[in-house]
Scaffold this motif. Structure first.
Motif, PDB file in Angstrom:
ATOM      1  N   ILE A   1      26.299  -1.077  -2.380  1.00 48.15           N
ATOM      2  CA  ILE A   1      24.951  -1.627  -2.444  1.00 48.15           C
ATOM      3  C   ILE A   1      23.923  -0.601  -1.956  1.00 48.15           C
ATOM      4  O   ILE A   1      22.858  -0.424  -2.559  1.00 48.15           O
ATOM      5  N   ALA A   2      24.254   0.090  -0.870  1.00 46.89           N
ATOM      6  CA  ALA A   2      23.337   1.096  -0.320  1.00 46.89           C
ATOM      7  C   ALA A   2      23.114   2.236  -1.305  1.00 46.89           C
ATOM      8  O   ALA A   2      21.999   2.747  -1.443  1.00 46.89           O
ATOM      9  N   ASP A   3      24.165   2.637  -1.995  1.00 42.35           N
ATOM     10  CA  ASP A   3      24.043   3.714  -2.974  1.00 42.35           C
ATOM     11  C   ASP A   3      23.166   3.280  -4.147  1.00 42.35           C
ATOM     12  O   ASP A   3      22.347   4.063  -4.645  1.00 42.35           O
ATOM     13  N   ALA A   4      23.325   2.042  -4.579  1.00 42.69           N
ATOM     14  CA  ALA A   4      22.476   1.516  -5.652  1.00 42.69           C
ATOM     15  C   ALA A   4      21.016   1.465  -5.202  1.00 42.69           C
ATOM     16  O   ALA A   4      20.101   1.802  -5.960  1.00 42.69           O
ATOM     17  N   ALA A   5      20.793   1.067  -3.955  1.00 40.88           N
ATOM     18  CA  ALA A   5      19.435   1.005  -3.419  1.00 40.88           C
ATOM     19  C   ALA A   5      18.811   2.394  -3.357  1.00 40.88           C
ATOM     20  O   ALA A   5      17.623   2.564  -3.654  1.00 40.88           O
ATOM     21  N   LEU A   6      19.596   3.379  -2.974  1.00 41.41           N
ATOM     22  CA  LEU A   6      19.080   4.756  -2.912  1.00 41.41           C
ATOM     23  C   LEU A   6      18.584   5.206  -4.280  1.00 41.41           C
ATOM     24  O   LEU A   6      17.503   5.798  -4.394  1.00 41.41           O
ATOM     25  N   ARG A   7      19.350   4.921  -5.310  1.00 36.39           N
ATOM     26  CA  ARG A   7      18.930   5.298  -6.666  1.00 36.39           C
ATOM     27  C   ARG A   7      17.643   4.571  -7.066  1.00 36.39           C
ATOM     28  O   ARG A   7      16.743   5.181  -7.655  1.00 36.39           O
ATOM     29  N   LEU A   8      17.560   3.298  -6.732  1.00 38.06           N
ATOM     30  CA  LEU A   8      16.370   2.521  -7.096  1.00 38.06           C
ATOM     31  C   LEU A   8      15.133   2.966  -6.322  1.00 38.06           C
ATOM     32  O   LEU A   8      14.047   3.118  -6.893  1.00 38.06           O
ATOM     33  N   PHE A   9      15.288   3.163  -5.013  1.00 35.45           N
ATOM     34  CA  PHE A   9      14.148   3.582  -4.208  1.00 35.45           C
ATOM     35  C   PHE A   9      13.643   4.945  -4.659  1.00 35.45           C
ATOM     36  O   PHE A   9      12.438   5.213  -4.624  1.00 35.45           O
ATOM     37  N   ALA A  10      14.560   5.811  -5.065  1.00 31.97           N
ATOM     38  CA  ALA A  10      14.153   7.121  -5.568  1.00 31.97           C
ATOM     39  C   ALA A  10      13.396   6.990  -6.890  1.00 31.97           C
ATOM     40  O   ALA A  10      12.455   7.737  -7.159  1.00 31.97           O
ATOM     41  N   ARG A  11      13.790   6.026  -7.680  1.00 34.41           N
ATOM     42  CA  ARG A  11      13.217   5.856  -9.015  1.00 34.41           C
ATOM     43  C   ARG A  11      11.907   5.082  -9.000  1.00 34.41           C
ATOM     44  O   ARG A  11      10.952   5.433  -9.711  1.00 34.41           O
ATOM     45  N   TYR A  12      11.847   3.998  -8.189  1.00 34.97           N
ATOM     46  CA  TYR A  12      10.688   3.110  -8.236  1.00 34.97           C
ATOM     47  C   TYR A  12       9.962   2.952  -6.901  1.00 34.97           C
ATOM     48  O   TYR A  12       8.892   2.342  -6.848  1.00 34.97           O
ATOM     49  N   GLY A  13      10.496   3.487  -5.828  1.00 31.90           N
ATOM     50  CA  GLY A  13       9.908   3.263  -4.529  1.00 31.90           C
ATOM     51  C   GLY A  13      10.430   1.986  -3.904  1.00 31.90           C
ATOM     52  O   GLY A  13      11.206   1.237  -4.510  1.00 31.90           O
ATOM     53  N   TYR A  14      10.002   1.715  -2.679  1.00 23.84           N
ATOM     54  CA  TYR A  14      10.504   0.558  -1.937  1.00 23.84           C
ATOM     55  C   TYR A  14       9.864  -0.752  -2.413  1.00 23.84           C
ATOM     56  O   TYR A  14      10.550  -1.733  -2.687  1.00 23.84           O
ATOM     57  N   LYS A  15       8.550  -0.782  -2.526  1.00 22.61           N
ATOM     58  CA  LYS A  15       7.859  -2.032  -2.845  1.00 22.61           C
ATOM     59  C   LYS A  15       8.232  -2.556  -4.224  1.00 22.61           C
ATOM     60  O   LYS A  15       8.321  -3.773  -4.430  1.00 22.61           O
TER      61      LYS A  15
END
Length: 220
Positions: free
Chosen positions: A38-52
């Protein structure tokens, strides 16, 4: 007719493995693997779209899991963010440890350490487009994790300095600084190399190499 119904139940259960999963039913190792997934998936998403712009739904889809499964392991997105930072820290620490286990001239090892810590972290967030936002989030909800992440570098930098001094490669007093001030300046320079228009990972790596050369020259 009964056999057909049983087949349907088996097929349905196989297609929905997350329906019956609970964190307490998984072995400890499996829980750790799932949390890292889950953390790895979040890292990819945050890098792509940001946190918000990244929701729990988005993280679940990126991880290939049901949303309910995320809530078995995390209360919300803040917890996922902290787990993401912890995962990145473990990856960076492993890379830094590899650097310290190698031999070579001090300037090369210092550059390798900068690349292993600052370079890897920067590259993990893609183009750096959302780095300012993510750093703000770190300072707001993940100060402990952020401090631990920074301490990874300071710890290995101290070890590298001590090893180089023991070998007679450097004389730290030439810089008119103690080791903590020298390392603090090094980290400040590495952070400053990201300011302005976000550089590419390659450009940032080149800037780190220059920083390593300058700081090495001060003590060799």
């Amino acid at each position: 007719m009964v056999a057909r119904s049983l087949d349907f139940v088996k097929t349905t259960d196989a297609a929905m493995p997350d329906r019956i999963e609970s964190s307490s039913s998984l072995p400890v190792d499996d829980v750790s693997v799932r949390v890292d997934q889950i953390a790895d998936a979040a890292l990819r998403l945050f890098a792509r779209y940001g946190y918000k712009r990244s929701s729990m739904d988005d993280i679940a889809k990126e991880a290939g899991l049901a949303k309910a499964t995320l809530y078995l392991h995390f209360k919300g997105k803040d917890d996922v963010f902290r787990a993401m930072l912890d995962l990145l820290a473990r990856r960076v620490e492993a890379r830094c440890r590899e650097v310290l286990s190698t031999t070579g001239p001090f300037p090369e090892r210092l550059n390798a350490l900068l690349q292993a810590h600052h370079g890897l972290a920067y590259a993990s967030f893609g183009t750096g487009e959302h780095l300012v936002e993510l750093k703000a989030v770190m300072n707001t909800i993940a100060t402990r994790e952020l401090q631990a992440f920074e301490q990874i570098f300071t710890g290995f930098a101290r070890e590298l300095l001590q090893d180089a001094q023991d070998r007679g490669e450097i004389i730290l007093s030439r810089a008119s600084l103690d080791s903590e001030s020298w390392i603090g300046g090094l980290m400040f320079a590495a952070a400053g190399a990201k300011t302005g228009t976000p550089p590419s990972s390659e450009d940032y790596a080149r800037r780190l190499k220059t920083i390593a050369s300058v700081f090495s020259a001060a003590v060799t």
